[in-house]
Design a protein around this motif. Structure first.
Motif, short mmCIF file in Angstrom:
data_model
loop_
_atom_site.label_atom_id
_atom_site.label_comp_id
_atom_site.label_asym_id
_atom_site.label_seq_id
_atom_site.Cartn_x
_atom_site.Cartn_y
_atom_site.Cartn_z
N LYS A 3 7.52 24.36 20.05
CA LYS A 3 7.73 22.94 20.26
C LYS A 3 7.42 22.15 19.00
O LYS A 3 6.35 22.32 18.41
N ILE A 4 8.36 21.29 18.66
CA ILE A 4 8.16 20.40 17.51
C ILE A 4 8.02 18.98 18.04
O ILE A 4 8.74 18.58 18.96
N CYS A 5 7.09 18.23 17.47
CA CYS A 5 7.03 16.80 17.79
C CYS A 5 7.15 16.04 16.47
O CYS A 5 6.46 16.36 15.50
N CYS A 24 18.73 24.94 15.83
CA CYS A 24 17.72 25.85 16.36
C CYS A 24 17.60 25.64 17.87
O CYS A 24 16.62 25.02 18.34
N PRO A 25 18.57 26.15 18.65
CA PRO A 25 18.54 25.88 20.10
C PRO A 25 17.31 26.45 20.79
O PRO A 25 16.98 26.02 21.90
N SER A 26 16.61 27.38 20.12
CA SER A 26 15.43 27.96 20.78
C SER A 26 14.17 27.15 20.51
O SER A 26 13.08 27.52 20.94
N ILE A 27 14.31 26.05 19.79
CA ILE A 27 13.15 25.19 19.53
C ILE A 27 13.31 23.89 20.33
O ILE A 27 14.42 23.33 20.40
N GLU A 78 1.21 18.73 22.97
CA GLU A 78 1.94 19.96 23.35
C GLU A 78 2.56 20.69 22.16
O GLU A 78 2.97 21.84 22.29
N ALA A 79 2.65 20.02 21.02
CA ALA A 79 3.45 20.58 19.92
C ALA A 79 2.75 21.68 19.14
O ALA A 79 1.53 21.69 18.98
N ASP A 80 3.57 22.63 18.65
CA ASP A 80 3.07 23.63 17.71
C ASP A 80 3.16 23.10 16.29
O ASP A 80 2.37 23.45 15.41
#
Ligand code: NAD
Ligand code: UGA
Length: 391
Positions: A3-5, A24-27, A78-80
Motif C-alpha cells: 500500500k502506498i499513501c 503497478c496493478p498489484s499496488i 495503513e501504508a507501507d
C-alpha cells in the motif's frame, strides 16, 4: 498487497500516483489531501488538474487500486510507503521572505506521519528531487534552464532593436552541440511553479553562505524575465497609440505553458495586470483555465499565488474589467488587439481571417510565443508584433 499513501493531491501527487496505479496493478495507491474540494474533484468527472491523457488513466484505475481521500491519517497508518508531495511555496513573511522555501506544510505532514505511526517503526527516508542526486542539483538544473530562456529573451530585445530575427539566432546558436537546440525559444517570459521559486531559493542559499555576488548573478535571470513581461506590455500600449484605456484586448492563453491548466507564476498574470493598470478591458480565453482561477490570480498579491486557496486567510475580490470566455472567437470579437500568451496548438489553426473581420481596425496581434505565421497575418491586414522579430 503493498500500500502506498501519497500526501498531497496536487500537480505532482495526483498524476504521479495515477501512473503508478496504472503501471503497478498489484499496488494499492491512496492519494490524500486536507483539501476537501480537491479530493472531491479527483473523485468526480472534472479532475482538478489537466494533463493530456490523465483523465483516461484516472478513470481506468480509480476505485480499482487508486483512491482519493481526505482521511489522511487512516491511509498513512495503513501504508507501507508514504510519499509526501505537499506544496513548498516561496515564504511570504519572516526570515527569507520572498526567497526561501516555506516548509510549513512539509513539516506538518512529517509530524503527522510520526504521530500516527506505531511505536518502534523504523523509517527509511528518501528524497526524490527528480532523480537528481542532491537538492542543490535540482536548483542548479532549473536555474540553468531558466537562464537559457532569459538569455534568449535578452537577445530578443536586441533583435527587435537591430532588425534581426531571434528564431534564426536561436537556431544558429543551438546547432553548436556544446549548447544544443532545446530551451531556446524566446517568449513573453517563463512561468510555472518551479523556475522562479527555485532560483529565489538558490539566491537565498547563496546569501546565507556569504556569496552576494553569486546571488546577484542568479537574480538577474528573474530580473530579465520581469523585464520581458513589462517590455511586452509596453509594446502593446505604445503600438496602440499609447493608450489602451477602455479598449477591449483579447488574451489568448493564460496557463504558464500549453497542455496544462496550471497558472502558477504564469507570465499572463503580470501582462494582464500591466494592461489593467493602463485601464484596458480584457477578454480572456484559455482552453483549460477556469474563470474562478483567472479572477483569483488577477486579484491576488504576487507571493500568494502558490499558496493553496483553502489555506489563504483573505478571500479574493472580483476584478471587474476582466471577462473570461470559452472561445477564442468570442474573446476577439470587437477587440482592438489580441495577445497570445500561451502556445496552445489550437491558436495556430484559428480562422484569423474571420477574427480579423470581427475586430476593430487597425487590428493588432501581439504574439508572445512566436506561434503564428506573422507574414500571413499581415497579408490578412493585421499589424503584427512577434517577440524578437522585425516589425
Ligand atoms: P500543489 O500545491 O499542487 O499540491 C500540494 C497539495 O498538498 C495541496 O493540494 C495541499 O492542499 C496539500 N497539502 C498541504 N499540506 C498538507 C497536509 N499537511 N496534509 C495533506 N495535504 C496537504 O503542489 P505540487 O505542484 O504538487 O508540488 C508539490 C511538491 O513537489 C513541491 O515541493 C514542489 O516544489 C515539488 N515539485 C513540483 C513540480 C511541479 O511541476 N509542479 C515538479 C517537481 C517538484
Ligand atoms: C521545469 C523543468 O523544465 C523540469 O525539468 C522540472 O522538473 C520542473 O520545472 C520542476 O522543477 O518541477 P515546468 O516548469 O513544468 O518544468 O515547465 P517548462 O517546460 O520547464 O517551462 C517553464 C516555462 O518556461 C514555461 O512558461 C515555458 O513556456 C517557458 N519556456 C520554456 C520558454 O519560454 N522558452 C523555452 O524555450 C522553454
Amino acid at each position: 498487497m503493498v500500500k502506498i499513501c501519497c500526501i498531497g493531491a496536487g500537480y505532482v501527487g495526483g498524476p504521479t500516483m495515477a501512473v503508478i496505479a496504472l503501471k503497478c496493478p498489484s499496488i494499492e495507491v491512496a492519494v490524500v489531501d486536507i483539501s476537501k474540494s480537491r479530493i472531491a474533484a479527483w473523485n468526480s468527472d472534472q479532475l482538478p488538474i489537466y494533463e493530456p491523457g490523465l483523465d483516461g488513466v484516472v478513470k481506468q484505475c480509480r476505485g480499482r487500486n487508486l483512491f482519493f481521500s481526505t482521511d489522511v491519517e487512516k491511509h498513512v497508518f495503513e501504508a507501507d510507503i508514504v510519499f509526501v508531495s505537499v506544496n513548498t511555496p516561496t515564504k511570504t513573511q519572516g526570515l527569507g521572505a520572498g526567497k526561501a522555501a516555506d516548509l510549513t506544510y512539509w513539516e506538518s505532514a512529517a509530524r503527522m506521519i510520526a504521530d500516527v505511526s506505531n511505536k518502534g517503526i523504523k523509517f527509511q527516508i528518501l528524497s526524490n528531487p527528480e532523480f537528481l542526486a542532491e537538492e542543490l542539483s535540482k536548483l542548479a538544473a532549473n536555474a540553468f534552464l531558466a537562464q537559457r530562456i532569459s538569455s534568449v529573451n535578452a537577445m530578443s530585445a536586441l533583435c527587435e532593436a537591430t532588425g534581426a530575427n531571434v528564431q534564426q539566432v536561436s537556431y544558429s546558436v543551438g546547432t553548436d552541440s556544446r549548447i544544443g537546440p532545446k530551451f531556446l525559444n524566446a517568449s513573453v517570459g517563463f512561468g510555472g511553479s518551479c523556475f522562479q521559486k527555485d532560483i529565489l531559493n538558490l539566491v537565498y542559499i547563496c546569501e546565507c553562505n556569504g556569496l552576494p555576488e553569486v546571488a546577484e548573478y542568479w537574480k538577474q535571470v528573474i530580473k530579465i524575465n520581469d523585464y520581458q513581461k513589462s517590455r511586452f506590455v509596453n509594446r502593446v500600449v505604445s503600438s496602440m497609440f499609447n493608450t489602451v484605456s477602455n479598449k477591449k484586448i483579447a488574451i489568448l492563453g493564460f496557463a504558464f505553458k500549453k497542455d496544462t491548466g496550471d497558472t502558477r507564476e504564469t507570465p499572463a498574470i503580470d501582462v494582464c495586470q500591466g494592461l489593467l493598470g493602463d485601464k484596458a478591458n480584457l477578454s480572456i480565453y484559455d482552453p483549460q483555465v477556469t474563470e474562478d482561477q483567472i479572477q483569483r490570480d488577477l486579484s491576488m498579491n504576487k507571493f500568494d499565488w502558490d499558496h493553496p486557496i483553502h489555506l489563504q486567510p483573505t478571500s479574493p475580490t472580483t476584478v471587474k474589467k476582466v471577462s473570461v470566455v470559452w472561445d477564442a472567437y468570442e474573446a476577439t470579437k470587437d477587440a482592438h488587439g489580441l495577445c497570445i500568451l500561451t502556445e496552445w496548438d489550437e491558436f495556430k489553426t484559428l480562422d484569423y481571417q474571420k477574427i480579423f473581420e470581427n475586430m476593430q481596425k487597425p487590428a493588432f496581434v501581439f504574439d508572445g510565443r512566436n506561434i503564428v505565421d506573422a507574414d500571413k497575418l499581415r497579408e490578412i491586414g493585421f499589424i503584427v508584433y512577434a517577440i524578437g522579430k522585425p516589425l
